[in-house]
Scaffold this active site. Structure first.
Site, PDB file in Angstrom:
ATOM      1  N   SER A 132      -5.617 -35.098-127.982  1.00 19.43           N
ATOM      2  CA  SER A 132      -5.124 -36.371-127.476  1.00 19.43           C
ATOM      3  C   SER A 132      -5.356 -37.452-128.524  1.00 19.43           C
ATOM      4  CB  SER A 132      -5.871 -36.734-126.187  1.00 19.43           C
ATOM      5  OG  SER A 132      -5.637 -38.071-125.795  1.00 19.43           O
ATOM      6  N   TYR A 152     -12.757 -38.191-120.470  1.00 18.81           N
ATOM      7  CA  TYR A 152     -11.544 -37.661-121.101  1.00 18.81           C
ATOM      8  C   TYR A 152     -11.658 -37.743-122.619  1.00 18.81           C
ATOM      9  CZ  TYR A 152      -6.548 -36.694-121.726  1.00 18.81           C
ATOM     10  OH  TYR A 152      -5.359 -36.138-122.089  1.00 18.81           O
TER      11      TYR A 152
END
Length: 251
Positions: free
Chosen positions: A143, A156
């Site tokens: 990500s 996350y």
């Protein structure tokens, strides 16, 4: 299709392959000629039909990847249906948003377990037969938050940072044995996971203003990089993360 990118006869697994980015990745691999097994929490016969339109074999398997102790059983099930696995795409992931000072431990553990622990375990379990054969491609979905910290998403960010780092570690050990391990790092994508951001008029405007491409990404934007990393065109690429972000990191 150029032979370097041809996946005809290869068998691929895509976790989280029933919707969003995972579905588009699975469709891209199928269009390139790969047989595809999609892993999701519920079976998706409609996606299987879409994949089969490319003339490949496709299966859908209902499985919760957080059940790490059952990953070897999952491999056995997929091998019975498709045969040896040449390509593993670890796409499935979860997101939880809370201010850091209030972030619940249960949510932290859940995000880390799905996004990092399960991915590492799948790399181990699916990577072992690849190493034994001396050939295989593993593509982990990282990500932008593998590079940045984000806001209200510490779990996350931590999990995706871990994915990028252990991808390098695996590559260091496995590159000489014929197994390529790399990452793709999607930027701001128009998916369900980002629905809150998309619906936030201020944040959405701020995000778009920073993206040189001037738009949110789509699942189709993921396909080329994944096909590249799954094919022989990337045989000398190891431990690298390709950002698919419309130029975000360059700003």
């Amino acid at each position: 299709m150029h032979r370097l990118f041809d996946l005809t006869g290869k068998n691929a697994v895509v976790t989280g392959g029933s919707r969003g980015l995972g579905k588009e990745i699975a469709l891209g691999l199928a269009e390139a000629g790969a047989n595809v097994a999609i892993i999701s929490r519920a079976e998706s016969p409609e996606v299987v039909k879409e994949l089969e339109k490319f003339g490949v074999k496709a299966v859908s398997i209902a499985f919760d990847i957080s059940n790490i102790q059952l990953h070897k059983e999952l491999l056995n099930i997929i091998e019975e249906k498709l045969g040896k696995i040449d390509i593993l795409v670890n796409n499935a992931g979860v997101q939880k948003r809370h201010p850091a000072v209030e972030f619940p431990q249960d949510d932290w553990q859940h995000v880390m377990n799905v996004n990092a622990n399960a991915v590492f375990s799948l790399c181990q379990v699916f990577g072992k037969p690849m190493l034994e054969r001396g050939q295989g491609k593993i593509i982990n979905v990282a990500s932008l938050l593998s590079f940045q910290g984000g806001i209200t998403v510490p779990a996350y960010a931590a999990s995706k940072g871990a994915v990028m780092q252990f991808t390098k570690s695996l590559a260091n050990e496995w590159a000489s044995k014929g197994v390529n391990v790399n990452c793709v790092a999607p930027g701001y994508m128009a998916t369900d996971m980002n629905e809150a951001l998309i619906n936030d008029e201020v944040r959405s405007r701020q995000i778009l203003e920073r993206i040189p491409a001037g738009r949110w990404g789509t699942g189709q934007d993921m396909q080329g990089a994944v096909i590249f990393l799954a094919s022989s065109a990337s045989d000398y690429i190891n431990g690298f993360t390709i950002a698919i972000d419309g130029g975000w990191l360059g700003r």
